[in-house]
Design an enzyme around this catalytic site. Sequence first.
Site, PDB file in Angstrom:
ATOM      1  N   HIS A 137       0.779  -1.232   0.000  1.00 42.53           N
ATOM      2  CA  HIS A 137       0.000   0.000   0.000  1.00 42.53           C
ATOM      3  C   HIS A 137       0.806   1.274   0.000  1.00 42.53           C
ATOM      4  CE1 HIS A 137      -4.245  -1.119   0.508  1.00 42.53           C
ATOM      5  NE2 HIS A 137      -3.748  -2.251   0.973  1.00 42.53           N
ATOM      6  N   LYS A 191      -9.355  14.237   3.603  1.00 37.10           N
ATOM      7  CA  LYS A 191      -8.531  13.030   3.696  1.00 37.10           C
ATOM      8  C   LYS A 191      -7.671  13.176   4.946  1.00 37.10           C
ATOM      9  CE  LYS A 191      -7.022  14.129  -0.470  1.00 37.10           C
ATOM     10  NZ  LYS A 191      -7.103  12.891  -1.245  1.00 37.10           N
ATOM     11  N   ARG A 192      -6.928  12.133   5.319  1.00 40.47           N
ATOM     12  CA  ARG A 192      -6.019  12.283   6.444  1.00 40.47           C
ATOM     13  C   ARG A 192      -5.117  13.498   6.245  1.00 40.47           C
ATOM     14  NH1 ARG A 192      -5.341   8.053  10.104  1.00 40.47           N
ATOM     15  NH2 ARG A 192      -4.014   9.572  11.144  1.00 40.47           N
ATOM     16  N   LYS A 220       0.134  14.801   1.505  1.00 38.42           N
ATOM     17  CA  LYS A 220      -1.164  15.084   0.879  1.00 38.42           C
ATOM     18  C   LYS A 220      -1.348  16.588   0.621  1.00 38.42           C
ATOM     19  CE  LYS A 220      -3.600  10.978   2.733  1.00 38.42           C
ATOM     20  NZ  LYS A 220      -4.308  10.327   1.618  1.00 38.42           N
ATOM     21  N   THR A 256      -8.446   6.876  -2.993  1.00 36.95           N
ATOM     22  CA  THR A 256      -9.754   6.345  -3.373  1.00 36.95           C
ATOM     23  C   THR A 256     -10.825   7.426  -3.297  1.00 36.95           C
ATOM     24  OG1 THR A 256      -9.979   5.500  -1.109  1.00 36.95           O
ATOM     25  CG2 THR A 256      -9.381   3.914  -2.822  1.00 36.95           C
ATOM     26  N   LYS A 291     -14.409   8.476  -5.518  1.00 36.43           N
ATOM     27  CA  LYS A 291     -15.740   8.791  -4.977  1.00 36.43           C
ATOM     28  C   LYS A 291     -16.221  10.126  -5.541  1.00 36.43           C
ATOM     29  CE  LYS A 291     -14.146   6.751  -0.600  1.00 36.43           C
ATOM     30  NZ  LYS A 291     -13.520   7.145   0.693  1.00 36.43           N
TER      31      LYS A 291
END
Length: 811
Positions: free
Chosen positions: A356, A544-545, A550, A652, A656
């Site tokens: 991952h 998101k986290r 990110k 992911t 969505k």
Amino acid sequence: MLKIGKEQFKKDYIEKFIEMHGTELSEGTDYNKYEALAGLTRDYVVKMWLSTNKRYNDTGEKQVYYFSMEFLMGRMLGNTLLNLGIRDVCKEGLSDLGIDLERLEEMEEDQGLGNGGLGRLAACFLDSMASLNIPGHGCGIRYKRGFFEQKIIDGSQVEAPENWLKNGNVWEIKKPDKAQIVKFGGHVRVERRDGHLIFIHDDYEPVLAIPYDMPIVGYENDTVNTLRLWSAEPLSDEFDFSSFSRGEYSKAIEYKNSVEAISQILYPDDTLYEGKILRLKQQYFFVSAGLQSIIRHFKNNGVGIRDLDEKMAIHINDTHPALAIPELMRILMDEEGLGWDDAWRITTNTISYTNHTILAEALEKWPIDMFKRLLPRIYMIIEEINERLCGQLWNRYIGQWDKISRMSILSDGYVKMAHLAIVGSHSVNGVAKLHTEILKKEEMTDFYYLYPRKFNNKTNGITHRRWLIKANPQLTALLIDTIGDSWIKHPTDMEKFERFAHDRSVQGRLYDIKRDNKVRLSNFIKRTQGIDVDPDSMFDVHIKRIHAYKRQTLNCLRIMALYNRLIENPNLDIVPRTFIFAGKAAPGYYLAKNIIELINSVANRINNDPRVNNIIKVVFMENYRVSLAEKIIPAADLSEQISTTTKEASGTSNMKFMMNGAVTIATLDGANIEIRDEVGDENIIIFGLTEREVLNYYQTGGYSSTSILSSNAILKQVVEDLMNGQYSSDKDKFKPIYESLITYNDEFFVIKDFDSYIKAQGRADILYRDFTEWNKIAITNIAHSGIFSSDRTIQEYATGIWGSGYLYKNL
Ligand SMILES: *Cc1c(COP(=O)(O)O)cnc(C)c1O
């Protein structure tokens, strides 16, 4: 198929309510009514569950077990009703009784037994396996405390313990008769009996593993699979408390506490590995209990031990369950009496592994001395696996000691879990094309050359049942109205929707649906956070986290720059926007918590500045979780997918969003690349460094964030704003962010990508103003999102890895 009419449902529901609560329906609270509905749903499911299990036993088809340390299930009720095919009947029946179904669904606590993407992937996979009639079951830990609850107090994250079981859990069934014993510590003796070596484990600490089963209902297909979560309990019979002297009594209490700790907490970190012994205990605990129960099940059903690999596939979600490899070896050899070669054949045929992440700080490795003490027999088996691996490497790479020690499972005093997972499985997959390529060519390249055929890609997916049909009923209705409903069972049929990309009336309907969803979210924001947002502004969403890679920081800096521009020129002609953030920071991740503080300070400043607050607003929504994502995503116009290229394995939430008609602004990272390939360059907004540029900087250096600052006045100003009191009277408050960008030379290229990002946001403004163009892009994205259904992903796993593909062909 479950056939229940409205009147029958109403009768059943009222009876269930009275049975559960001993009062009339009219006396009940919303929560009581939720409990009754969930309880009734479970009753409906149970019969189907039994017959599914019977069918699996009768046909003897191969069973898939998905081992994962995390399952981020969210709420169960709505999706279970949807998959049973009775949600509409329930809604109408409840409405007759004066009850609003959605209101009851809101009563359910999220099952938050995961950190983020990895745990949510496991949940989507369970839904897809059941819906595709694949006998696929989950195996994990029943954490008493799920992911912490995030509160924002004075702009900072405060973690509150989460207690999802406080009102019980109607979805689970405890199975004490299926308990297993897991052994920790102690010593291993070797004896020779009848010419065989026998391994005897003494003085160990026994832990009782109790399974709780949850039904996973497939979509309108009579299949109910099982998610089995294990809970740790002390083995009370071992301890006769009355015979304990004072000292031993306290020892018994100590034992009880140490056992219960195993299934107490979920580690709230998804990208940083910490060598905590409790986590290693958790990993072995659920892997050992899960494997013992699976093997007991097959033996009870008369499966020969040598045929196990034809009857089961075991998939490990990241390396967290990689101890399945030595544990399966142990069971096959020590308990079932097989020799090494047979055990190894069965183990490697059975196990497959998903990688991952390539973030070095997330790769698991356990200190050998700790490992050996906790799991002495498992360590011996790993040593033997490693001996055999190194033997093979010595023959193949004569004299290349560096390479051999680099590839060893045991080296530098550590057990390297990714190496164990690769060596002990028959398949290693990445989660998006780019990620798999980087695995092959960079991170795992030595192993790729050793086992080229093990490596493969399986691009992630999301279940369209939760993320479209359930989360966005109006869009679902529009799709059915325009292209029929074949896409529900065959999501790639959504492509038919592309015919309407230029249809003005469909564009208008899509716009109206988005606007309704935005109004709903605005009301929710007003109710929960007290902030007024304008549903006619562009909803620009980054959820998101919170993590440096990110790049919420990049987003925040551009908002700060926009604010400066608006102050300078109040007549600036821009699209009004509402910037929405949500996400949890790991409690020990100082920089991530500082990013949350910055977002909230910027929000506070902008939302209270009358010069700008009718044009832009910033909202940080508390406590990001599945049920919140289901509210935000259908209301999003713009999807922020702006990770540093090469760092996000797949993502992911990007999928969505596109499925709900948001336009994506993205770097060419993870699955964003595949989204771009599906929709075409003109239907996505791409910016930033390429893979090659990033890898080049990492490998050969030459990047300097300060040199960019000196030639970019706008950027220079916002970086100074971090430290000049603009956003906090404490000028050092955002020093961690400042230092990460300047002192530590901006590891994630925020400064480097800033300009390109600003320009991309300018393009987003232009597109958004063009009603026809924007809605054409939205329709095109929806039409091409079917391939990102986890049904496609699971079909690929089934045929390409698990060897259970024939099942799908029979549909
Ligand atoms: C989908 C999802 C994630 C993963 O989001 P990414 O943006 O892909 O990192 C994390 N948390 C929740 C609650 C989700 O639903």
